[in-house]
Design an enzyme around this catalytic site. Structure first.
Site, mmCIF file in Angstrom:
data_model
loop_
_atom_site.group_PDB
_atom_site.id
_atom_site.type_symbol
_atom_site.label_atom_id
_atom_site.label_comp_id
_atom_site.label_asym_id
_atom_site.label_seq_id
_atom_site.Cartn_x
_atom_site.Cartn_y
_atom_site.Cartn_z
ATOM 1 N N LYS A 187 0.847 -1.201 0.000
ATOM 2 C CA LYS A 187 0.000 0.000 0.000
ATOM 3 C C LYS A 187 0.879 1.245 0.000
ATOM 4 O O LYS A 187 1.632 1.472 0.931
ATOM 5 C CB LYS A 187 -0.874 0.027 1.259
ATOM 6 C CG LYS A 187 -1.895 1.152 1.202
ATOM 7 C CD LYS A 187 -2.479 1.481 2.555
ATOM 8 C CE LYS A 187 -1.907 2.717 3.178
ATOM 9 N NZ LYS A 187 -2.090 3.974 2.432
ATOM 10 N N GLY A 247 7.153 5.177 7.908
ATOM 11 C CA GLY A 247 6.190 6.241 8.150
ATOM 12 C C GLY A 247 6.436 6.875 9.498
ATOM 13 O O GLY A 247 7.543 6.821 10.033
ATOM 14 N N THR A 301 2.279 5.995 13.960
ATOM 15 C CA THR A 301 1.703 4.896 13.161
ATOM 16 C C THR A 301 2.484 3.605 13.438
ATOM 17 O O THR A 301 1.884 2.529 13.546
ATOM 18 C CB THR A 301 1.757 5.235 11.648
ATOM 19 O OG1 THR A 301 1.375 6.583 11.462
ATOM 20 C CG2 THR A 301 0.857 4.332 10.851
ATOM 21 N N GLU A 344 10.659 1.715 9.875
ATOM 22 C CA GLU A 344 11.519 2.888 9.618
ATOM 23 C C GLU A 344 10.668 4.102 9.931
ATOM 24 O O GLU A 344 9.720 4.393 9.193
ATOM 25 C CB GLU A 344 11.953 2.915 8.149
ATOM 26 C CG GLU A 344 12.823 1.753 7.717
ATOM 27 C CD GLU A 344 14.148 1.700 8.434
ATOM 28 O OE1 GLU A 344 14.592 2.742 8.958
ATOM 29 O OE2 GLU A 344 14.727 0.602 8.508
ATOM 30 N N CYS A 381 13.206 11.983 5.527
ATOM 31 C CA CYS A 381 13.444 11.562 6.918
ATOM 32 C C CYS A 381 14.895 11.805 7.322
ATOM 33 O O CYS A 381 15.215 11.856 8.504
ATOM 34 C CB CYS A 381 13.081 10.100 7.073
ATOM 35 S SG CYS A 381 13.892 9.052 5.871
ATOM 36 N N GLU A 393 9.354 16.226 15.543
ATOM 37 C CA GLU A 393 9.596 16.191 14.098
ATOM 38 C C GLU A 393 8.642 17.155 13.382
ATOM 39 O O GLU A 393 7.437 17.083 13.564
ATOM 40 C CB GLU A 393 9.363 14.772 13.574
ATOM 41 C CG GLU A 393 9.729 14.632 12.117
ATOM 42 C CD GLU A 393 9.436 13.245 11.553
ATOM 43 O OE1 GLU A 393 8.388 12.670 11.876
ATOM 44 O OE2 GLU A 393 10.261 12.759 10.763
#
Ligand code: NDP
Length: 480
Positions: A173, A226, A230, A248, A282, A384
């Site tokens: 996905k 992500g 999550t 990650e 990231c 973040e």
């Protein structure tokens, strides 16, 4: 208007719900295509297709699987410009970046794993003349691959390629915010002759499709990139089912600039590592720590470079920054800039939404923003932001900068600028980050372990690490 479709069992399919989600072009703020609003029924169909395809795909000689994946890599390369433009429209990133980084890297990901899998080997352990042990390494079965919106095809293929190359079937996905190049990849999979059911791509929301993939009992491994929140949710569902998990997650990366650095290179590269892809990588550094004697000259040179950066239409090669990926994300970034002001930060450059003209009047553009005067432990420096926002802070000693750098809950990447060899080794070893770049940034060798510590993730991608993740080891002991 273009309608994206799911790719299940080698065929393009509408979602079982029959409904679609609007897909926005972030540079114009307008809907330009529709995405399937899939749910657990579409995931179930994908799992059944993968299950059916698995015996033949896993039983195939690795050379034959490799040839098919090389073909897929070549096809993406052949259509590079089409992919780059699509990525730019879907994500808001400058097309030059998609053309030189995102899409070439997707080509490399498939090429790298198609060939790496040919070198996957196992060990034997002889017990004198008593017994011999040998290890089998077999594909897990069905792998679930879930990826974010910031480097859409780049990160999607970074998971799918090793999963397929090691003999697994995949239910994947992409982010519902940036589905276009994943859809185009399914078209290439058909053209490359990847057998039906081997790769299945189900589009839709994370809370429906992502969740259904994570919870499905027949998907035995989840590779996720992500946000950290999550990642937590995924772990809560997957861990009690004893699934293999590769996570990650987010970052808040430090850039450490010592006074003895190569000044010009440090300034130029730090501008890149701060604002490439609008800071939505990231690995971007968002906290810049500068040794005090160099603070003012560095600040001055850095701001002069930032002033030269043009932000605007992502399809115009003259712009170095494009649009922020979505309205909610733009609002989140602007909220953090307000928070920085509130916390006492001084905005040295930027700090505002850019109101562009013409068809871009509703686009999501933010000025590259540089802030100083904030303590290392305030929210702006701990959370973040994932946008074109960096803070500058002076330091006096190695101990002090290590305390600042290691103070966040994250531990993905760090950048270190010094000409002092032993200091480089000493500081690099003490940083709590999975990746440390010394006198460079984003210099990637796909064989190296990639990933973060602490809240930045669990496990490593890259090289044989990913092939090992997607396989199970079994030791067989034979008594002689
Ligand atoms: P999210 O965590 O929101 O989403 C990532 C993916 O997970 C999307 O496909 C999303 O779908 C899906 N998802 C959302 N909720 C669930 C759920 N409950 N179960 C399963 N899947 C779900 O991240 P973003 O897309 O916002 O990406 C930005 C984040 O990714 C940043 O924190 C960034 O640091 C991190 N990142 C980390 C990298 C690394 O290598 N460590 C590399 C790149 C980014 P949907 O889009 O529909 O919500």
């Amino acid at each position: 208007m273009q309608k994206i479709q799911n790719y299940i069992n080698g065929k393009f399919a509408d979602p079982q719900s029959g409904t679609y989600i609007d897909n926005y072009n972030p540079a114009t703020g307008q809907v330009y295509s529709l995405i399937p609003d899939s749910d657990e029924r579409d995931v179930e169909a994908a799992v059944q297709a993968a299950k059916k395809a698995f015996p033949a795909w896993s039983g195939m000689r690795s050379e034959d699987r490799s040839a098919l994946l090389l073909r897929l890599s070549e096809l993406i390369g052949k259509h590079l410009e089409r992919f780059a433009v699509a990525e730019s429209i879907d994500n808001g990133k400058p097309v030059w970046l998609a053309r030189t980084v995102d899409i070439p890297r997707a080509v490399s990901n498939f090429h790298f794993y198609a060939t790496a899998a040919l070198h996957l080997s196992t060990e034997t352990h002889a017990m004198g003349d008593v017994a011999i042990n040998y290890t089998l390494r077999t594909p897990i079965g069905i792998a679930g691959c879930i990826s974010p919106w910031n480097l859409p095809l780049y990160l999607f293929s970074w998971k799918i390629a090793p999963a397929l190359a090691s003999g697994n079937c995949v239910v994947a996905k992409p982010s519902e915010i940036t589905p276009m190049t994943a859809y185009m990849l399914s078209e290439m999979a058909v053209e490359a002759g990847i057998p039906p059911g081997v790769l299945n791509i189900v589009h839709g929301y994370g809370t429906k499709v992502g969740k259904a993939i994570v919870a499905h009992p027949e998907i035995q491994a989840i590779s996720f990139t992500g946000g950290t929140k999550t990642g937590e949710e995924i772990s809560r569902i997957a861990a009690p089912m004893f699934k293999k998990l590769s996570l990650e997650l987010g970052g808040k990366n430090p850039n450490i600039i010592f006074a003895d650095c190569d000044f010009e290179k440090a300034v130029k590269t730090t501008v890149r590592s701060s604002f490439a892809n609008q800071g939505e990588i990231c690995l971007c550094g968002s906290r810049i720590f500068i040794e005090r004697p160099l603070y003012e000259p560095f600040k001055e040179a850095f701001l002069a470079e930032v002033k030269k950066l043009k932000t605007g239409d992502p399809l115009d090669d003259g712009n170095w920054l494009g649009a922020i990926v979505s309205r909610p994300h733009m609002e989140k970034i602007l909220h953090y800039i307000d928070l920085a002001r509130h916390e006492g930060g001084k905005i040295l450059s930027g700090g505002n939404r850019i109101q562009a003209g013409g068809i871009h009047a509703e686009g999501y553009f933010i000025e590259p923003t540089v802030i100083e005067g904030l303590p290392y432990d305030c929210r702006t420096n701990q959370e973040e932001i994932f946008g074109p926002v960096v803070t500058l802070q002076p330091f006096d000693t190695e101990e002090e900068v290590l305390r600042y750098a290691n103070s966040t809950s994250y531990g993905l990447a760090a950048t270190l600028w010094t000409q002092h060899l032993t200091r480089a080794h000493r500081v690099a070893a003490r940083l709590h980050n999975g990746i440390v770049w010394v006198n460079c940034w984003l210099l990637r060798d796909l064989r190296t372990p990639f990933g973060g510590m602490k809240a930045s993730g669990v496990g490593r991608e890259g090289g044989f690490e990913a092939l090992h993740f997607f396989t199970e080891e079994k030791n067989i002991c034979i008594k002689l």
